[in-house]
Design a protein around this motif. Structure first.
Motif, PDB file in Angstrom:
ATOM      1  N   VAL A 175      53.066  56.653  33.278  1.00 36.73           N
ATOM      2  CA  VAL A 175      52.552  57.489  32.437  1.00 36.73           C
ATOM      3  C   VAL A 175      51.825  56.299  31.217  1.00 36.73           C
ATOM      4  CG1 VAL A 175      52.230  59.117  30.894  1.00 36.73           C
ATOM      5  CG2 VAL A 175      53.587  59.416  33.157  1.00 36.73           C
ATOM      6  N   ASP A 176      50.600  56.257  31.398  1.00 35.21           N
ATOM      7  CA  ASP A 176      49.920  55.438  30.218  1.00 35.21           C
ATOM      8  C   ASP A 176      49.917  56.532  28.905  1.00 35.21           C
ATOM      9  OD1 ASP A 176      48.197  54.314  28.523  1.00 35.21           O
ATOM     10  OD2 ASP A 176      46.756  53.794  29.910  1.00 35.21           O
ATOM     11  N   GLU A 177      50.852  56.234  27.912  1.00 38.19           N
ATOM     12  CA  GLU A 177      51.030  56.758  26.860  1.00 38.19           C
ATOM     13  C   GLU A 177      50.354  56.094  25.712  1.00 38.19           C
ATOM     14  OE1 GLU A 177      52.528  59.973  26.029  1.00 38.19           O
ATOM     15  OE2 GLU A 177      53.957  60.320  27.722  1.00 38.19           O
ATOM     16  N   VAL A 178      49.520  55.041  25.757  1.00 42.02           N
ATOM     17  CA  VAL A 178      49.003  54.263  24.766  1.00 42.02           C
ATOM     18  C   VAL A 178      48.244  55.375  23.859  1.00 42.02           C
ATOM     19  CG1 VAL A 178      47.246  52.562  24.318  1.00 42.02           C
ATOM     20  CG2 VAL A 178      48.788  52.270  26.185  1.00 42.02           C
ATOM     21  N   GLN A 179      47.475  56.367  24.313  1.00 46.99           N
ATOM     22  CA  GLN A 179      46.487  56.868  23.213  1.00 46.99           C
ATOM     23  C   GLN A 179      47.379  58.133  23.135  1.00 46.99           C
ATOM     24  OE1 GLN A 179      42.277  58.608  22.457  1.00 46.99           O
ATOM     25  NE2 GLN A 179      42.602  56.984  23.866  1.00 46.99           N
ATOM     26  N   THR A 180      48.205  58.986  24.132  1.00 47.19           N
ATOM     27  CA  THR A 180      48.943  60.169  23.914  1.00 47.19           C
ATOM     28  C   THR A 180      50.203  60.105  23.258  1.00 47.19           C
ATOM     29  OG1 THR A 180      49.792  59.918  26.210  1.00 47.19           O
ATOM     30  CG2 THR A 180      47.621  61.278  25.859  1.00 47.19           C
ATOM     31  N   ALA A 221      51.231  52.019  22.890  1.00 48.12           N
ATOM     32  CA  ALA A 221      50.647  50.789  21.703  1.00 48.12           C
ATOM     33  C   ALA A 221      50.115  51.695  20.728  1.00 48.12           C
ATOM     34  CB  ALA A 221      49.714  49.845  22.401  1.00 48.12           C
ATOM     35  N   LYS A 222      48.953  51.637  20.398  1.00 50.35           N
ATOM     36  CA  LYS A 222      48.305  52.356  19.398  1.00 50.35           C
ATOM     37  C   LYS A 222      49.210  52.749  18.274  1.00 50.35           C
ATOM     38  CE  LYS A 222      44.291  54.063  21.893  1.00 50.35           C
ATOM     39  NZ  LYS A 222      43.123  53.215  21.274  1.00 50.35           N
ATOM     40  N   GLY A 223      49.479  53.947  18.208  1.00 53.39           N
ATOM     41  CA  GLY A 223      50.479  54.587  17.116  1.00 53.39           C
ATOM     42  C   GLY A 223      51.643  53.904  16.809  1.00 53.39           C
ATOM     43  N   SER A 236      49.721  44.947  22.733  1.00 58.17           N
ATOM     44  CA  SER A 236      48.479  46.094  22.610  1.00 58.17           C
ATOM     45  C   SER A 236      48.517  46.904  23.864  1.00 58.17           C
ATOM     46  CB  SER A 236      47.245  45.236  22.879  1.00 58.17           C
ATOM     47  OG  SER A 236      47.132  44.320  24.093  1.00 58.17           O
ATOM     48  N   GLY A 237      47.762  47.852  23.983  1.00 56.83           N
ATOM     49  CA  GLY A 237      47.770  49.014  25.196  1.00 56.83           C
ATOM     50  C   GLY A 237      47.371  48.189  26.705  1.00 56.83           C
ATOM     51  N   THR A 238      46.518  47.236  26.549  1.00 52.78           N
ATOM     52  CA  THR A 238      46.107  46.672  27.548  1.00 52.78           C
ATOM     53  C   THR A 238      47.201  45.787  28.137  1.00 52.78           C
ATOM     54  OG1 THR A 238      44.235  45.537  28.979  1.00 52.78           O
ATOM     55  CG2 THR A 238      44.870  44.422  26.987  1.00 52.78           C
ATOM     56  N   GLU A 239      48.033  45.050  27.350  1.00 51.96           N
ATOM     57  CA  GLU A 239      48.991  44.365  27.570  1.00 51.96           C
ATOM     58  C   GLU A 239      50.192  44.975  28.106  1.00 51.96           C
ATOM     59  OE1 GLU A 239      51.050  40.848  25.665  1.00 51.96           O
ATOM     60  OE2 GLU A 239      49.126  41.260  24.306  1.00 51.96           O
TER      61      GLU A 239
HETATM   62  N1  PLP Z   1      45.115  52.934  27.696  1.00 49.82           N
HETATM   63  C1  PLP Z   1      44.825  54.199  27.047  1.00 49.82           C
HETATM   64  C2  PLP Z   1      45.031  55.296  27.448  1.00 49.82           C
HETATM   65  C3  PLP Z   1      43.871  53.688  25.819  1.00 49.82           C
HETATM   66  O1  PLP Z   1      43.188  54.733  25.138  1.00 49.82           O
HETATM   67  C4  PLP Z   1      43.583  52.384  25.478  1.00 49.82           C
HETATM   68  C5  PLP Z   1      42.725  52.135  24.481  1.00 49.82           C
HETATM   69  O2  PLP Z   1      41.938  52.956  24.232  1.00 49.82           O
HETATM   70  C6  PLP Z   1      44.344  51.418  26.115  1.00 49.82           C
HETATM   71  C7  PLP Z   1      45.255  51.715  27.160  1.00 49.82           C
HETATM   72  C8  PLP Z   1      44.029  50.042  25.882  1.00 49.82           C
HETATM   73  O3  PLP Z   1      44.639  49.742  24.673  1.00 49.82           O
HETATM   74  P1  PLP Z   1      44.452  48.362  23.600  1.00 49.82           P
HETATM   75  O4  PLP Z   1      42.872  48.531  23.213  1.00 49.82           O
HETATM   76  O5  PLP Z   1      45.398  48.386  22.623  1.00 49.82           O
HETATM   77  O6  PLP Z   1      44.395  47.325  24.818  1.00 49.82           O
END
Ligand code: PLP
Length: 403
Positions: free
Chosen positions: A227-232, A256-258, A108-111
């Motif tokens: 760079v947190d690219e989880v959403q971007t 993560a996400k996509g 996941s993104g948080t991980e």
């Molecule tokens: N980082 C960003 C920029 C996010 O937008 C999100 C979730 O919205 C996260 C991290 C956390 O991702 P996850 O919900 O998969 O743990």
């Protein structure tokens, strides 16, 4: 009016599930095709939200489904005790689409951000026992587990969780003076972690000068750039990764996400030298990048490599920006339109949550973030006609709201 079927689902939800998502939107989607969703009663919706920027290839993408079906027939999970071809293939594509480096898969993104935080600490502390601080930014969002939540620069997310882990410092976003003052020559900063478009914070893009100077200072001072690219990431901003719009090269990107086309998978992709800081036994995950998740990521990344897809994303982005500008002129209810690629926000002068509710009642799926910012994050392969139809619904709702 909600149907009997939906009422039953809502009652069961309240009976069996945690209510941490508050009152969910009054719908239960049961089927998706491209950028169309269908609810429990068979009603159709236009999806301009893509499951919070996850379904970047739309629902039921054929290439991803084919890879998933084929993988399901072979093997789903063995654990990271064993070699995994699907991880290698996905990582190879990640290197091709971003920069040559190494990948570690999570769920996941948080991980992914937790892994990046731990990596930054190991890196910083290897140079000095005082170097463990990670700079993040106000109104950022990095996740909900303890480390990522603490990295998040929003007090409402921290609230009620007692003493949080130390070593985080929150600076104002897009304020290079504050960054310079806090970080230049600091012997404590191990890393800076930032989103290039703050998503949950209200779709706020980072200014180019701000980012360029951060990277310059970090390079000069040996500070890691995350760079947190989880959403971007994964094509969301019209390039495979948002950093590619800025002419910079991060040390770490978190994903993560996509990445999994809806299958939960995350990753950190880093410059190769950083693998030294995560040696044997230092980090791990049971599920991280299992055969199914990695096969899905591989299929998604293959699709993202197709120029036609990103060209469409860029075309659709212009279309949405143009249409929103027109709606802004017509209705007077939009304050500001901002974003990048297909991560677009329109801040409104009215109750954002109510707009989202009304949109849903009219067959349009959008979302509101940061209180008053309507977020548009459709699939990258959405058809222009569907976008126009969806935005016509949005315009109608704003017009009614004005009266
Ligand atoms: N980082 C960003 C920029 C996010 O937008 C999100 C979730 O919205 C996260 C991290 C956390 O991702 P996850 O919900 O998969 O743990």
């Amino acid at each position: 009016m909600i149907s009997k079927k939906l009422k039953k689902i809502i009652d069961l939800d309240k009976h069996h599930l945690y209510q941490n998502y508050g009152d969910r939107q009054e719908v239960c989607f049961v089927k998706g095709e491209g950028s169309l969703l269908y609810d429990q009663d068979g009603r159709q919706y236009i999806d301009l939200f893509a499951g919070i920027a996850v379904q970047n290839l739309g629902h039921g993408n054929k290439a991803v489904l084919k890879a998933l079906h084929s993988q399901l027939d072979k093997i789903v999970h063995t654990s990271n005790h064993y070699y995994n071809i699907e991880q290698i293939e996905a990582a190879r594509l990640l290197s091709q689409l971003s920069f040559p480096g190494k990948t570690l898969f999570v769920n996941s993104g948080t991980e992914a951000n937790e892994a990046a935080i731990k990596l930054a600490r190991r890196y910083g502390l290897s140079t000095s026992d005082k170097r463990y601080e990670i700079v993040t930014f106000q109104s950022s969002f990095h996740g909900r587990t303890l480390g990522s939540m603490t990295a998040t620069g929003q007090s409402k997310i921290h609230s009620g969780f007692g003493p949080l882990p130390g070593g985080f410092r929150y600076l104002p976003y897009n304020d290079i003076k504050a960054f310079k003052k806090a970080v230049d020559k600091s012997k404590r900063t191990a890393a800076v972690m930032l989103e290039l478009v703050q998503g949950e914070g209200g779709i706020i893009p980072a200014e180019h000068g701000f980012v360029a100077e951060i990277f310059d200072i970090c390079t000069r001072n040996g500070i890691l750039t995350i760079v947190d690219e989880v959403q971007t990431g994964i094509g969301r901003t019209g390039k495979p990764f948002a950093y590619q719009n800025y002419g910079i090269l991060p040390d770490v990107i978190t994903l993560a996400k996509g990445l999994g086309g809806g299958i939960p998978v995350g990753a950190i992709h880093t410059k190769s030298f950083l693998t030294d800081y995560f040696g044997k036994g230092v980090h791990g995950s049971t599920f991280g990048g299992n055969h199914l998740a990695a096969a899905s990521a591989h299929a998604v990344l293959k699709e993202i490599s197709r120029p036609a897809l990103l060209n469409n994303a860029q075309k659709i982005s212009s279309l949405i920006f143009d249409e929103l500008a027109r709606i802004k002129d017509r209705t007077g209810l939009i304050k500001e339109i901002r974003g990048m690629g297909l991560l677009i926000g329109a801040s409104v002068k009215t109750d954002g949550a109510n707009i989202v509710k009304k949109a849903l009642e009219s067959g349009l799926v959008i979302n509101c973030t940061a209180g008053d910012v309507i977020r548009f994050a459709p699939a990258l392969n959405i058809a222009p006609s569907l976008v126009k139809k969806g935005l016509a619904i949005f315009e109608k709702i704003l017009t009614q709201e004005e009266q």
